[in-house]
Design an enzyme around this catalytic site. Structure first.
Site, PDB file in Angstrom:
ATOM      1  N   LYS A 171      11.065  14.504  26.301  1.00  0.00           N
ATOM      2  CA  LYS A 171      10.328  13.229  26.254  1.00  0.00           C
ATOM      3  C   LYS A 171       9.378  13.257  25.070  1.00  0.00           C
ATOM      4  O   LYS A 171       8.979  14.332  24.590  1.00  0.00           O
ATOM      5  CB  LYS A 171       9.526  12.988  27.537  1.00  0.00           C
ATOM      6  CG  LYS A 171       8.495  14.071  27.906  1.00  0.00           C
ATOM      7  CD  LYS A 171       7.108  13.916  27.321  1.00  0.00           C
ATOM      8  CE  LYS A 171       6.123  14.983  27.830  1.00  0.00           C
ATOM      9  NZ  LYS A 171       4.898  15.096  27.067  1.00  0.00           N
ATOM     10  N   ASP A 224       3.968  15.993  34.660  1.00  0.00           N
ATOM     11  CA  ASP A 224       5.058  15.351  33.925  1.00  0.00           C
ATOM     12  C   ASP A 224       6.405  15.404  34.647  1.00  0.00           C
ATOM     13  O   ASP A 224       7.388  14.859  34.145  1.00  0.00           O
ATOM     14  CB  ASP A 224       5.229  16.022  32.556  1.00  0.00           C
ATOM     15  CG  ASP A 224       4.219  15.510  31.535  1.00  0.00           C
ATOM     16  OD1 ASP A 224       3.506  14.541  31.857  1.00  0.00           O
ATOM     17  OD2 ASP A 224       4.161  16.076  30.436  1.00  0.00           O
TER      18      ASP A 224
HETATM   19  C1  LIG Z   1      -0.436  15.662  28.464  1.00  0.00           C
HETATM   20  C2  LIG Z   1       0.832  15.384  29.198  1.00  0.00           C
HETATM   21  O1  LIG Z   1       1.872  16.214  28.723  1.00  0.00           O
HETATM   22  C3  LIG Z   1       1.262  13.948  28.939  1.00  0.00           C
HETATM   23  O2  LIG Z   1       2.604  13.764  29.173  1.00  0.00           O
HETATM   24  C4  LIG Z   1       0.681  15.635  30.666  1.00  0.00           C
HETATM   25  O3  LIG Z   1      -0.377  14.869  31.195  1.00  0.00           O
HETATM   26  C5  LIG Z   1       0.528  17.088  31.023  1.00  0.00           C
HETATM   27  O4  LIG Z   1       1.415  17.331  32.039  1.00  0.00           O
HETATM   28  P1  LIG Z   1       1.863  18.789  32.506  1.00  0.00           P
HETATM   29  O5  LIG Z   1       2.146  19.654  31.312  1.00  0.00           O
HETATM   30  O6  LIG Z   1       2.952  18.589  33.514  1.00  0.00           O
HETATM   31  O7  LIG Z   1       0.521  19.287  33.136  1.00  0.00           O
HETATM   32  P2  LIG Z   1       0.246  20.100  34.489  1.00  0.00           P
HETATM   33  O8  LIG Z   1       1.075  21.346  34.468  1.00  0.00           O
HETATM   34  O9  LIG Z   1       0.336  19.189  35.650  1.00  0.00           O
HETATM   35  O10 LIG Z   1      -1.288  20.456  34.275  1.00  0.00           O
HETATM   36  C6  LIG Z   1      -1.745  21.446  33.407  1.00  0.00           C
HETATM   37  C7  LIG Z   1      -3.250  21.343  33.356  1.00  0.00           C
HETATM   38  O11 LIG Z   1      -3.649  20.214  32.558  1.00  0.00           O
HETATM   39  C8  LIG Z   1      -4.767  19.555  33.123  1.00  0.00           C
HETATM   40  N1  LIG Z   1      -4.440  18.138  33.366  1.00  0.00           N
HETATM   41  C9  LIG Z   1      -3.137  17.730  33.466  1.00  0.00           C
HETATM   42  C10 LIG Z   1      -2.840  16.392  33.652  1.00  0.00           C
HETATM   43  C11 LIG Z   1      -3.911  15.468  33.760  1.00  0.00           C
HETATM   44  N2  LIG Z   1      -3.677  14.176  33.934  1.00  0.00           N
HETATM   45  N3  LIG Z   1      -5.192  15.898  33.666  1.00  0.00           N
HETATM   46  C12 LIG Z   1      -5.475  17.223  33.472  1.00  0.00           C
HETATM   47  O12 LIG Z   1      -6.644  17.587  33.382  1.00  0.00           O
HETATM   48  C13 LIG Z   1      -5.146  20.322  34.354  1.00  0.00           C
HETATM   49  O13 LIG Z   1      -6.157  21.237  33.985  1.00  0.00           O
HETATM   50  C14 LIG Z   1      -3.898  21.108  34.703  1.00  0.00           C
HETATM   51  O14 LIG Z   1      -4.195  22.316  35.326  1.00  0.00           O
HETATM   52  N1  LIG Z   2      11.951  26.566  32.348  1.00  0.00           N
HETATM   53  C1  LIG Z   2      10.847  26.577  31.575  1.00  0.00           C
HETATM   54  N2  LIG Z   2      10.906  26.087  30.329  1.00  0.00           N
HETATM   55  C2  LIG Z   2       9.814  26.066  29.536  1.00  0.00           C
HETATM   56  N3  LIG Z   2       8.614  26.522  29.907  1.00  0.00           N
HETATM   57  C3  LIG Z   2       8.486  27.019  31.145  1.00  0.00           C
HETATM   58  C4  LIG Z   2       9.592  27.060  32.034  1.00  0.00           C
HETATM   59  N4  LIG Z   2       9.158  27.577  33.176  1.00  0.00           N
HETATM   60  C5  LIG Z   2       7.866  27.859  33.025  1.00  0.00           C
HETATM   61  N5  LIG Z   2       7.432  27.538  31.813  1.00  0.00           N
HETATM   62  C6  LIG Z   2       6.061  27.662  31.310  1.00  0.00           C
HETATM   63  O1  LIG Z   2       5.480  26.364  31.323  1.00  0.00           O
HETATM   64  C7  LIG Z   2       4.689  26.147  30.164  1.00  0.00           C
HETATM   65  C8  LIG Z   2       4.690  24.666  29.730  1.00  0.00           C
HETATM   66  O2  LIG Z   2       5.997  24.209  29.626  1.00  0.00           O
HETATM   67  P1  LIG Z   2       6.413  22.766  29.086  1.00  0.00           P
HETATM   68  O3  LIG Z   2       7.514  22.968  28.104  1.00  0.00           O
HETATM   69  O4  LIG Z   2       6.682  21.816  30.207  1.00  0.00           O
HETATM   70  O5  LIG Z   2       5.094  22.276  28.381  1.00  0.00           O
HETATM   71  P2  LIG Z   2       4.916  21.313  27.216  1.00  0.00           P
HETATM   72  O6  LIG Z   2       6.062  21.446  26.263  1.00  0.00           O
HETATM   73  O7  LIG Z   2       3.535  21.501  26.689  1.00  0.00           O
HETATM   74  O8  LIG Z   2       5.115  19.896  27.809  1.00  0.00           O
HETATM   75  P3  LIG Z   2       4.098  18.880  28.462  1.00  0.00           P
HETATM   76  O9  LIG Z   2       2.710  19.468  28.388  1.00  0.00           O
HETATM   77  O10 LIG Z   2       4.264  17.649  27.634  1.00  0.00           O
HETATM   78  O11 LIG Z   2       4.632  18.743  29.849  1.00  0.00           O
HETATM   79  C9  LIG Z   2       5.274  27.073  29.131  1.00  0.00           C
HETATM   80  O12 LIG Z   2       4.254  27.605  28.369  1.00  0.00           O
HETATM   81  C10 LIG Z   2       5.992  28.180  29.888  1.00  0.00           C
HETATM   82  O13 LIG Z   2       5.260  29.381  29.879  1.00  0.00           O
END
Ligand SMILES: C[C@](O)(CO)[C@H](O)COP(=O)(O)OP(=O)(O)OC[C@H]1O[C@@H](n2ccc(N)nc2=O)[C@H](O)[C@@H]1O
Ligand SMILES: Nc1ncnc2c1ncn2[C@@H]1O[C@H](COP(=O)(O)OP(=O)(O)OP(=O)(O)O)[C@@H](O)[C@H]1O
Length: 296
Positions: free
Chosen positions: A13, A139
């Site tokens: 995405k 997400d």
């Molecule tokens: C920034 C985005 O990627 C936009 O698509 C998302 O909001 C993040 O989504 P994500 O990676 O799935 O995040 P999560 O794994 O749910 O959260 C990671 C951390 O980000 C912070 N977090 C996340 C989402 C949100 N709306 N507020 C937050 O403050 C929280 O500290 C949480 O512990």
């Molecule tokens: N199958 C997997 N693929 C990728 N990362 C993974 C997986 N399982 C666990 N993780 C952990 O989750 C963390 C975040 O992954 P992800 O790729 O969803 O984050 P991102 O690319 O920052 O996306 P977003 O914050 O937009 O959701 C990674 O740093 C990794 O350590």
């Protein structure tokens, strides 16, 4: 249960815009964002297993198998189903960089919920799967629902939108951004004005809408912390309007044709990684799932 194999694409995405409106008492942030799904992603192969175990093969991810979002999604679904005898072999071919802001881990988790719900015949609907997904990450629900969307709340309140199709060039700088660390940084701007629903009108987001509302509140902070992200975005900005997605590290620009996106991609500095993909309203995983369901 006869052994069946199902192969699904876990799409990437882009956050075409992202505004942070405030912080809630529980520390999570209120935001508004547009999720654009792409026709490019990781590939997941699911096979049922008779040994009641979840076996995961996922090279290229820096976490233990039990912490991998694919494993966690499978375990969560099995627990929710109440049938501890369920087992699966899951093999993941990663194409999306972890920590890139293109949702690789979240999309893998959602695709696992969708795939195993089908193979294990759990019978959960999309609402139930999205609710399970929410427990794995903010997400995950949009990938479970499988449609481009405008998101509000902490990212869980989704309004389906249709986005004018464009081709995207995504550059993936070789740094890993921690989403949690960025959200907790005191320098983050958290007071953007909300877009009103009127701005969504017929829920069709055309180029004019995107040009008006594009921008990402994480961008200044991420670029200060990671100079390679600024470098990539500034290089791309010489060719088209360029933005950060999610919390980075990936940056992107939209183009009217594949050839225009590819031409800029081909001109990138040596050693820079990335890809060109088409924006799609409907997730590839959902199309593949519908095809599979029609054959069983
Ligand atoms: C920034 C985005 O990627 C936009 O698509 C998302 O909001 C993040 O989504 P994500 O990676 O799935 O995040 P999560 O794994 O749910 O959260 C990671 C951390 O980000 C912070 N977090 C996340 C989402 C949100 N709306 N507020 C937050 O403050 C929280 O500290 C949480 O512990
Ligand atoms: N199958 C997997 N693929 C990728 N990362 C993974 C997986 N399982 C666990 N993780 C952990 O989750 C963390 C975040 O992954 P992800 O790729 O969803 O984050 P991102 O690319 O920052 O996306 P977003 O914050 O937009 O959701 C990674 O740093 C990794 O350590």
């Amino acid at each position: 249960m006869a052994t069946q194999t199902l192969t699904l694409t876990a799409p990437a995405k882009l956050n075409l815009m992202l505004r942070i409106l405030g912080r809630r008492a529980d520390g999570y942030h209120e935001l508004q964002t547009v999720f654009q799904l792409l026709d490019f992603g990781d590939s997941l192969v699911f096979r049922t297993s008779d040994d009641h175990q979840i076996h995961l093969h996922c090279p290229g991810v820096d976490v233990s198998p039990e912490q991998n979002l694919v494993y966690r999604a499978a375990a969560l679904l099995r627990q929710a189903s109440g049938n501890t005898a369920l087992g699966a072999h899951i093999s993941v071919e990663k194409r999306l960089p972890a920590g890139g802001g293109i949702g690789g881990g979240s999309s893998d988790a959602a695709t696992t919920l969708l795939g195993l719900n089908q193979l294990w015949q759990c019978g959960f609907d999309l609402n139930a799967l999205a609710e399970l997904g929410r427990q794995l990450g903010a997400d995950v629900p949009v990938f479970v629902r499988g449609h481009s969307a405008f998101a509000e709340g902490v990212g869980e309140r989704l309004t389906t939108v249709s986005i004018e199709p464009r081709w995207y060039l995504v550059l993936t700088p070789a740094c890993h951004v921690s989403t949690a660390t960025l959200f907790s940084d005191p320098r983050l701007t958290r007071d953007s004005a909300a877009i009103t629903l009127a701005a969504l009108r017929d829920r069709r987001l055309n180029t004019h809408w995107l040009d008006t509302y594009a921008g990402n509140d994480f961008q200044p902070l991420v670029e200060d912390l990671y100079p390679e992200v600024r470098q990539a975005r500034e290089w791309l900005a010489q060719h088209a309007k360029a933005f950060l997605t999610g919390t980075g590290a990936c940056v992107f620009a939209g183009f009217e044709s594949e050839s225009a996106a590819q031409a800029v991609f081909n001109a990138r500095p040596e050693g820079w990684e990335g890809f060109v993909a088409k924006g799609v309203d409907e997730s590839l995983a959902h199309r593949q799932l519908a095809k599979f369901a029609a054959t069983v």
